[in-house]
Design an enzyme around this catalytic site. Sequence first.
Site, PDB file in Angstrom:
ATOM      1  N   HIS A 118       0.824  -1.223   0.000  1.00 12.61           N
ATOM      2  CA  HIS A 118       0.000   0.000   0.000  1.00 12.61           C
ATOM      3  C   HIS A 118       0.854   1.268   0.000  1.00 12.61           C
ATOM      4  O   HIS A 118       0.355   2.344   0.305  1.00 12.61           O
ATOM      5  CB  HIS A 118      -0.961   0.003   1.199  1.00 12.61           C
ATOM      6  CG  HIS A 118      -2.075  -1.001   1.059  1.00 12.61           C
ATOM      7  ND1 HIS A 118      -2.912  -1.366   2.090  1.00 12.61           N
ATOM      8  CD2 HIS A 118      -2.498  -1.722  -0.009  1.00 12.61           C
ATOM      9  CE1 HIS A 118      -3.784  -2.268   1.663  1.00 12.61           C
ATOM     10  NE2 HIS A 118      -3.552  -2.501   0.400  1.00 12.61           N
ATOM     11  N   CYS A 145       8.335  17.633  -8.986  1.00 12.14           N
ATOM     12  CA  CYS A 145       9.280  16.533  -9.234  1.00 12.14           C
ATOM     13  C   CYS A 145      10.640  17.079  -9.665  1.00 12.14           C
ATOM     14  O   CYS A 145      10.711  17.965 -10.525  1.00 12.14           O
ATOM     15  CB  CYS A 145       8.697  15.645 -10.326  1.00 12.14           C
ATOM     16  SG  CYS A 145       9.801  14.347 -10.861  1.00 12.14           S
ATOM     17  N   ASN A 209      -3.927 -12.234  15.911  1.00 14.18           N
ATOM     18  CA  ASN A 209      -4.739 -11.015  15.967  1.00 14.18           C
ATOM     19  C   ASN A 209      -5.252 -10.815  17.389  1.00 14.18           C
ATOM     20  O   ASN A 209      -5.569 -11.781  18.082  1.00 14.18           O
ATOM     21  CB  ASN A 209      -5.934 -11.142  14.996  1.00 14.18           C
ATOM     22  CG  ASN A 209      -6.536  -9.793  14.644  1.00 14.18           C
ATOM     23  OD1 ASN A 209      -6.843  -9.001  15.521  1.00 14.18           O
ATOM     24  ND2 ASN A 209      -6.694  -9.548  13.355  1.00 14.18           N
TER      25      ASN A 209
HETATM   26  P1  OAD Z   1      -7.680  -2.499  10.305  1.00 16.64           P
HETATM   27  O1  OAD Z   1      -7.815  -1.272  11.115  1.00 16.64           O
HETATM   28  O2  OAD Z   1      -8.769  -2.811   9.354  1.00 16.64           O
HETATM   29  O3  OAD Z   1      -7.535  -3.758  11.262  1.00 16.64           O
HETATM   30  C1  OAD Z   1      -6.613  -3.779  12.327  1.00 16.64           C
HETATM   31  C2  OAD Z   1      -6.546  -5.188  12.860  1.00 16.64           C
HETATM   32  O4  OAD Z   1      -5.517  -5.245  13.831  1.00 16.64           O
HETATM   33  C3  OAD Z   1      -7.840  -5.655  13.542  1.00 16.64           C
HETATM   34  O5  OAD Z   1      -8.158  -6.969  13.059  1.00 16.64           O
HETATM   35  C4  OAD Z   1      -7.466  -5.694  15.046  1.00 16.64           C
HETATM   36  O6  OAD Z   1      -8.139  -6.738  15.732  1.00 16.64           O
HETATM   37  C5  OAD Z   1      -5.973  -5.968  14.967  1.00 16.64           C
HETATM   38  N1  OAD Z   1      -5.202  -5.482  16.116  1.00 16.64           N
HETATM   39  C6  OAD Z   1      -5.312  -4.317  16.794  1.00 16.64           C
HETATM   40  N2  OAD Z   1      -4.367  -4.185  17.728  1.00 16.64           N
HETATM   41  C7  OAD Z   1      -3.601  -5.306  17.651  1.00 16.64           C
HETATM   42  C8  OAD Z   1      -2.452  -5.781  18.333  1.00 16.64           C
HETATM   43  N3  OAD Z   1      -1.864  -5.085  19.306  1.00 16.64           N
HETATM   44  N4  OAD Z   1      -1.947  -6.990  17.979  1.00 16.64           N
HETATM   45  C9  OAD Z   1      -2.521  -7.726  17.005  1.00 16.64           C
HETATM   46  N5  OAD Z   1      -3.609  -7.334  16.310  1.00 16.64           N
HETATM   47  C10 OAD Z   1      -4.137  -6.143  16.625  1.00 16.64           C
HETATM   48  O7  OAD Z   1      -6.250  -2.426   9.563  1.00 16.64           O
HETATM   49  P2  OAD Z   1      -5.735  -3.230   8.278  1.00 16.64           P
HETATM   50  O8  OAD Z   1      -6.236  -4.616   8.273  1.00 16.64           O
HETATM   51  O9  OAD Z   1      -4.273  -3.011   8.222  1.00 16.64           O
HETATM   52  O10 OAD Z   1      -5.509   0.691   3.284  1.00 16.64           O
HETATM   53  O11 OAD Z   1      -6.417  -2.414   7.115  1.00 16.64           O
HETATM   54  C11 OAD Z   1      -6.106  -2.749   5.786  1.00 16.64           C
HETATM   55  C12 OAD Z   1      -6.083  -1.529   4.931  1.00 16.64           C
HETATM   56  O12 OAD Z   1      -7.285  -0.769   5.123  1.00 16.64           O
HETATM   57  C13 OAD Z   1      -5.005  -0.521   5.272  1.00 16.64           C
HETATM   58  O13 OAD Z   1      -3.759  -0.822   4.698  1.00 16.64           O
HETATM   59  C14 OAD Z   1      -5.551   0.754   4.725  1.00 16.64           C
HETATM   60  C15 OAD Z   1      -6.942   0.637   5.278  1.00 16.64           C
HETATM   61  O14 OAD Z   1      -7.946   1.362   4.711  1.00 16.64           O
HETATM   62  C16 OAD Z   1      -5.415   1.820   2.555  1.00 16.64           C
HETATM   63  O15 OAD Z   1      -5.385   2.943   3.053  1.00 16.64           O
HETATM   64  C17 OAD Z   1      -5.334   1.575   1.083  1.00 16.64           C
END
Ligand code: OAD
Length: 242
Positions: A118, A145, A209
Amino acid sequence: MDKLLAFLKTKRNPKVIVLTGAGVSAESGIRTFRETGGLWENYNVEDVATPEGFYSNPDLVYEFYNVRRKQAKLSEPNRGHFAIAELEELFGNNFLLVTQNVDNLHEQAGSKNILHMHGELLKARCFECGTVIDWEGDLTSDDKCESCSGPMRPHVVWFNEMPLYMDEIISAVSDCDLFIAIGTSGVVYPAASFYQMASSKGAHTVELNLHPTGANFDTIIDGPSSRTVDMLLKELRSVYTN
Ligand code: OAD
């Protein structure tokens, strides 16, 4: 964990992929997106993370990422980042880290073989010629740029854009033996489909998770990544050291 260890005892030099999401950086003080208090509670995704949002209000989008960049620069890697770097040491060239995170905490912790699907907050990209350069400070519409004088944008992938390194990632995911998703909600595609892709080719899939997603991983370990990656590392070392 027993199922995982039994699987791995049949693999001498497993190919390992770790996919990380915002949860890994949560304990470093960087907000996740979808949890309570997450970024998407305060911002409309369409306004700040899409090409359409940028063209309708570029200053809002530049500012959104300027704030993110400042926060990321103040953050430090946590034990989860370091343990992931230690997994890379254990598996060497057979290890690939794919991250959805745009901060550089994995690199600060020592990860080397890493693909930022990303994009990266600390880089900017030219809209015209695609040149990518390191970018530490604020980025605005006045920045041009250095190669072609075109306008610059944050080097992050917005919704409705293709993530980076997809050919390389899909080829690695299709060929891995162990796929480990850490701290990701698994709702954003294509990253959300990687574990099924790996599983369909015979890989063992693991989810770490704080609140497991309910997806059908072979092994699921709940808890903060600062603790769970270490647990996994210890088990894998018991199989692969010596
Ligand atoms: P999310 O905010 O959707 O999910 C975060 C995850 O981390 C959740 O499943 C939580 O349960 C878990 N979590 C929180 N704290 C934690 C910890 N200390 N240890 C382990 N797990 C923990 O974030 P992403 O899945 O990264 O994209 O989101 C994916 C994409 O959506 C991002 O890259 C971004 C966003 O919109 C773009 O901006 C293109």
